[in-house]
Design a protein around this motif. Structure first.
Motif, PDB file in Angstrom:
ATOM      1  N   THR A  94       0.835  -1.204   0.000  1.00 34.58           N
ATOM      2  CA  THR A  94       0.000   0.000   0.000  1.00 34.58           C
ATOM      3  C   THR A  94       0.869   1.253   0.000  1.00 34.58           C
ATOM      4  N   LEU A  95       1.861   1.296   0.878  1.00 31.94           N
ATOM      5  CA  LEU A  95       2.726   2.471   0.932  1.00 31.94           C
ATOM      6  C   LEU A  95       3.524   2.620  -0.357  1.00 31.94           C
ATOM      7  N   PHE A  96       4.020   1.512  -0.883  1.00 29.21           N
ATOM      8  CA  PHE A  96       4.764   1.558  -2.137  1.00 29.21           C
ATOM      9  C   PHE A  96       3.919   2.173  -3.247  1.00 29.21           C
ATOM     10  N   GLU A  97       2.706   1.686  -3.426  1.00 29.78           N
ATOM     11  CA  GLU A  97       1.835   2.203  -4.496  1.00 29.78           C
ATOM     12  C   GLU A  97       1.446   3.654  -4.242  1.00 29.78           C
ATOM     13  N   TYR A  98       1.216   4.006  -2.995  1.00 30.54           N
ATOM     14  CA  TYR A  98       0.869   5.371  -2.624  1.00 30.54           C
ATOM     15  C   TYR A  98       2.002   6.327  -3.007  1.00 30.54           C
ATOM     16  N   LEU A  99       3.221   5.967  -2.694  1.00 26.35           N
ATOM     17  CA  LEU A  99       4.361   6.822  -3.037  1.00 26.35           C
ATOM     18  C   LEU A  99       4.651   6.786  -4.534  1.00 26.35           C
ATOM     19  N   ARG A 100       4.513   5.630  -5.115  1.00 26.63           N
ATOM     20  CA  ARG A 100       4.761   5.493  -6.561  1.00 26.63           C
ATOM     21  C   ARG A 100       3.773   6.322  -7.366  1.00 26.63           C
ATOM     22  N   ASN A 101       2.562   6.448  -6.863  1.00 28.99           N
ATOM     23  CA  ASN A 101       1.534   7.248  -7.528  1.00 28.99           C
ATOM     24  C   ASN A 101       1.512   8.684  -7.010  1.00 28.99           C
ATOM     25  N   TYR A 154      -7.876   4.382   5.535  1.00 30.38           N
ATOM     26  CA  TYR A 154      -7.716   3.600   6.769  1.00 30.38           C
ATOM     27  C   TYR A 154      -6.319   2.971   6.825  1.00 30.38           C
ATOM     28  N   ARG A 155      -5.898   2.366   5.709  1.00 32.14           N
ATOM     29  CA  ARG A 155      -4.571   1.744   5.664  1.00 32.14           C
ATOM     30  C   ARG A 155      -3.462   2.778   5.888  1.00 32.14           C
ATOM     31  N   LEU A 156      -3.600   3.931   5.273  1.00 33.13           N
ATOM     32  CA  LEU A 156      -2.567   4.960   5.416  1.00 33.13           C
ATOM     33  C   LEU A 156      -2.455   5.446   6.860  1.00 33.13           C
ATOM     34  N   GLU A 157      -3.586   5.537   7.527  1.00 33.36           N
ATOM     35  CA  GLU A 157      -3.558   5.929   8.946  1.00 33.36           C
ATOM     36  C   GLU A 157      -2.820   4.874   9.772  1.00 33.36           C
ATOM     37  N   LYS A 158      -3.112   3.600   9.501  1.00 34.37           N
ATOM     38  CA  LYS A 158      -2.421   2.515  10.206  1.00 34.37           C
ATOM     39  C   LYS A 158      -0.925   2.525   9.890  1.00 34.37           C
ATOM     40  N   ILE A 159      -0.597   2.754   8.641  1.00 29.39           N
ATOM     41  CA  ILE A 159       0.806   2.786   8.219  1.00 29.39           C
ATOM     42  C   ILE A 159       1.557   3.890   8.955  1.00 29.39           C
ATOM     43  N   GLU A 160       0.972   5.070   9.021  1.00 24.06           N
ATOM     44  CA  GLU A 160       1.623   6.187   9.710  1.00 24.06           C
ATOM     45  C   GLU A 160       1.881   5.865  11.176  1.00 24.06           C
ATOM     46  N   ASN A 161       0.967   5.126  11.804  1.00 22.80           N
ATOM     47  CA  ASN A 161       1.166   4.728  13.207  1.00 22.80           C
ATOM     48  C   ASN A 161       2.299   3.706  13.341  1.00 22.80           C
ATOM     49  N   ILE A 194       4.976   3.195  11.141  1.00 25.91           N
ATOM     50  CA  ILE A 194       6.318   3.657  10.746  1.00 25.91           C
ATOM     51  C   ILE A 194       6.747   4.953  11.436  1.00 25.91           C
ATOM     52  N   ALA A 195       5.814   5.754  11.875  1.00 26.09           N
ATOM     53  CA  ALA A 195       6.111   7.000  12.595  1.00 26.09           C
ATOM     54  C   ALA A 195       7.158   7.859  11.881  1.00 26.09           C
ATOM     55  N   VAL A 196       6.943   8.107  10.585  1.00 23.84           N
ATOM     56  CA  VAL A 196       7.796   9.033   9.842  1.00 23.84           C
ATOM     57  C   VAL A 196       6.916  10.067   9.147  1.00 23.84           C
ATOM     58  N   ASP A 197       7.505  11.178   8.786  1.00 24.98           N
ATOM     59  CA  ASP A 197       6.784  12.276   8.153  1.00 24.98           C
ATOM     60  C   ASP A 197       6.754  12.082   6.644  1.00 24.98           C
ATOM     61  N   LEU A 198       5.636  11.612   6.123  1.00 24.68           N
ATOM     62  CA  LEU A 198       5.510  11.382   4.682  1.00 24.68           C
ATOM     63  C   LEU A 198       5.343  12.677   3.897  1.00 24.68           C
ATOM     64  N   ASP A 199       5.250  13.807   4.594  1.00 17.08           N
ATOM     65  CA  ASP A 199       5.228  15.095   3.902  1.00 17.08           C
ATOM     66  C   ASP A 199       6.638  15.562   3.532  1.00 17.08           C
ATOM     67  N   ASP A 200       7.639  14.908   4.085  1.00 18.88           N
ATOM     68  CA  ASP A 200       9.027  15.247   3.791  1.00 18.88           C
ATOM     69  C   ASP A 200       9.446  14.535   2.499  1.00 18.88           C
ATOM     70  N   PRO A 201       9.744  15.287   1.419  1.00 19.48           N
ATOM     71  CA  PRO A 201      10.078  14.649   0.131  1.00 19.48           C
ATOM     72  C   PRO A 201      11.327  13.772   0.196  1.00 19.48           C
ATOM     73  N   ASP A 202      12.310  14.129   1.027  1.00 20.18           N
ATOM     74  CA  ASP A 202      13.516  13.303   1.152  1.00 20.18           C
ATOM     75  C   ASP A 202      13.188  11.937   1.749  1.00 20.18           C
ATOM     76  N   ILE A 203      12.325  11.926   2.750  1.00 18.47           N
ATOM     77  CA  ILE A 203      11.933  10.653   3.368  1.00 18.47           C
ATOM     78  C   ILE A 203      11.134   9.813   2.383  1.00 18.47           C
ATOM     79  N   ARG A 204      10.223  10.436   1.644  1.00 14.56           N
ATOM     80  CA  ARG A 204       9.444   9.705   0.644  1.00 14.56           C
ATOM     81  C   ARG A 204      10.372   9.065  -0.388  1.00 14.56           C
TER      82      ARG A 204
END
Length: 196
Positions: free
Chosen positions: A136-143, A163-170, A172-182
């Protein structure tokens, strides 16, 4: 005999200059425009499909000084393309550049030392809980974090994706708004699974 047949045909395609070396056929084309490149690609794809012979194509040739680089690109395109998509006969390096980078990284180091912790955590969570959060995270970032495209690719409802993205954020606890982290996470998926 097959190499000789292709050799002869390549001399008539866009001023091709073929040469056979170490039982491999190489060819350089001298093009004057991007339109000629597009035309060449179509002609070569048709030629190799008709001959049922596989070919790797480097990026656009810019001079003999970097000839070795172009040869390696064509050879890697052929190698990776054959391994990943056996039904095709024609492989452009530009389609396999990232896969080549991932292969180099994976072959040259212990991948766990460079894989982002978020990817490892999600893969472990998926294994223990029979979920698909890593995918899910892979496809989310890839898209590029587009919800509709990601949900469609995963064949799930948009609300299920949220729902999945909320669970994922809990998890991995990283900031997906940061382009370097993505970028680090997306590249880690590519190295780990040799996809993208």
């Amino acid at each position: 005999r097959l190499n000789q047949t292709i050799f002869n045909r390549l001399t008539h395609v866009e001023n091709g200059k073929p040469v056979i070396s170490n039982d491999m056929l190489y060819c350089v084309f001298f093009l004057k425009s991007q339109n000629m490149w597009t035309s060449l690609i179509k002609q070569l794809e048709q030629l190799f499909q008709q001959c049922r012979h596989k070919a790797g194509i480097s990026e656009l040739f810019r001079g003999f000084r970097n000839l070795n680089q172009y040869v390696k690109q064509a050879e890697n395109a052929l190698d990776l393309g054959t391994r990943l998509n056996d039904k095709k006969f024609f492989y452009l390096y530009e389609h396999y550049r990232l896969k080549h980078i991932f292969k180099i990284l994976k072959d040259s180091t212990d991948s766990h030392t460079i894989i982002h912790k978020a990817v490892l955590d999600l893969e472990q969570y998926d294994k223990q809980n029979r979920t698909q959060y890593a995918l899910t995270l892979f496809e989310y970032l890839r898209n590029e974090r587009k919800l509709v495209e990601t949900a469609k690719k995963l064949n799930i409802h948009r609300n299920s994706l949220l729902y999945r993205l909320e669970k994922i954020e809990n998890i991995i606890a990283v900031d997906l708004d940061d382009p370097d982290i993505r970028m680090q996470i997306l590249l880690s998926f590519g190295i780990q699974n040799n996809n993208l």
